[in-house]
Design a protein around this motif. Sequence first.
Motif, PDB file in Angstrom:
ATOM      1  N   CYS A  20      20.922   0.261  -6.106  1.00  0.00           N
ATOM      2  CA  CYS A  20      21.782  -0.533  -5.839  1.00  0.00           C
ATOM      3  C   CYS A  20      21.809  -2.058  -5.598  1.00  0.00           C
ATOM      4  O   CYS A  20      22.925  -2.423  -5.407  1.00  0.00           O
ATOM      5  N   ARG A  21      20.593  -2.501  -6.495  1.00  0.00           N
ATOM      6  CA  ARG A  21      20.692  -3.664  -6.061  1.00  0.00           C
ATOM      7  C   ARG A  21      20.648  -4.523  -7.563  1.00  0.00           C
ATOM      8  O   ARG A  21      21.524  -5.464  -7.519  1.00  0.00           O
ATOM      9  N   SER A  22      20.931  -4.041  -8.873  1.00  0.00           N
ATOM     10  CA  SER A  22      20.643  -4.780 -10.071  1.00  0.00           C
ATOM     11  C   SER A  22      22.124  -4.889 -10.565  1.00  0.00           C
ATOM     12  O   SER A  22      23.280  -3.289  -9.955  1.00  0.00           O
ATOM     13  N   SER A  23      23.084  -5.979 -11.228  1.00  0.00           N
ATOM     14  CA  SER A  23      24.155  -5.556 -11.301  1.00  0.00           C
ATOM     15  C   SER A  23      24.838  -6.463 -13.205  1.00  0.00           C
ATOM     16  O   SER A  23      23.650  -7.667 -13.076  1.00  0.00           O
ATOM     17  N   LEU A  90      31.836 -13.394   8.845  1.00  0.00           N
ATOM     18  CA  LEU A  90      30.990 -12.958   8.502  1.00  0.00           C
ATOM     19  C   LEU A  90      29.669 -14.239   8.233  1.00  0.00           C
ATOM     20  O   LEU A  90      29.509 -14.155   7.038  1.00  0.00           O
ATOM     21  N   PRO A  91      28.765 -14.297   9.560  1.00  0.00           N
ATOM     22  CA  PRO A  91      27.810 -15.020   9.208  1.00  0.00           C
ATOM     23  C   PRO A  91      26.560 -14.767   8.344  1.00  0.00           C
ATOM     24  O   PRO A  91      25.989 -16.055   8.204  1.00  0.00           O
ATOM     25  N   THR A 181      24.871  -8.689   1.930  1.00  0.00           N
ATOM     26  CA  THR A 181      25.524  -6.896   2.032  1.00  0.00           C
ATOM     27  C   THR A 181      26.521  -6.886   2.176  1.00  0.00           C
ATOM     28  O   THR A 181      27.677  -6.464   2.159  1.00  0.00           O
ATOM     29  N   ALA A 182      27.123  -7.582   3.886  1.00  0.00           N
ATOM     30  CA  ALA A 182      28.117  -7.323   4.102  1.00  0.00           C
ATOM     31  C   ALA A 182      29.595  -7.671   3.528  1.00  0.00           C
ATOM     32  O   ALA A 182      30.727  -7.393   3.310  1.00  0.00           O
ATOM     33  N   ALA A 186      32.605  -5.587   2.162  1.00  0.00           N
ATOM     34  CA  ALA A 186      34.202  -6.440   2.836  1.00  0.00           C
ATOM     35  C   ALA A 186      34.472  -6.263   0.990  1.00  0.00           C
ATOM     36  O   ALA A 186      36.093  -5.785   1.346  1.00  0.00           O
ATOM     37  N   ALA A 187      34.101  -6.975   0.397  1.00  0.00           N
ATOM     38  CA  ALA A 187      35.195  -6.655  -0.929  1.00  0.00           C
ATOM     39  C   ALA A 187      35.459  -5.216  -1.616  1.00  0.00           C
ATOM     40  O   ALA A 187      36.320  -5.349  -1.770  1.00  0.00           O
TER      41      ALA A 187
END
Length: 284
Positions: A20-23, A90-91, A181-182, A186-187
Amino acid sequence: VYALGVGAVFGGRPLFLMQCRSSLRVGGRPYSVTERLLMRRAARVYPREPEGAAWLKARGVPQACYLGNPMLDALDGGPLELPPPYLLLLPGSREDAYQSLPLMLEACRRLRDTALTPVVAWAGLPLERLRLEGFELEATGSGEGVTHQLCHPDGTVVYLTQRAFRSALLGSRVALSTSGTAAEQAAGYGVPLVGFPTRGPQYTPLFAEVQKRLLGEALTLTAPNPEALARGVLELLASEERRERARAAGKAAMGEPGAAARIALDIHQHLQAIVSEPAQSRSR
């Protein structure tokens, strides 16, 4: 690489990798040669995006299979008894939150005429360390949902919520963010983001730029001051076309919810096929 190495040496077969991390969207080579060599030992590799699966297949990992991004499935689902639409704050879950939330609250004062209900998705950091000017933090007595109110003498009320992130996302029109992550979640749910850099430790200017490359038009970056934040929100609210482009970019970057179930089913079917092979061999 470390996780793959441990899995390959000590985990036995079959090995499944959910990455889930690398893009590819952030540039460079997201998967090293060593990582790809270890991936070849896996029965399945589940990248976070379709581009990643295609890239891996072209480089010797034919078992790469895109089934979505499970990050969209890990959301708290408690109720939120507040009237939407929301202006979501989203802080984040790092120390940045203590810097960024006061700026977000000041932006909320400048956005009172938007008719959006300001909602903070608080990630559980100790509230006693929060230093606010002008706002009073008042507990509601609830352990989830709206747990606190942030009240200003000018009449601005911001609702601090916990363990109700999914409900907050589904009711949000736009979000202010210094989260990792949040923000991606959200996106993925179609909420346009307005972000700004902090002094760290996480949401530094470099981190913000990397996230911008990942999310594209889903994220608008501004200067770290209340006026710029409010202006960024108002520009999004004024243009349905911009909001639609932001929603489309977020969904393109994050995929559709439900990946965790799809990946689990794919693993289950693969294991069933392995179990049935000896029985079929005996019957022949």
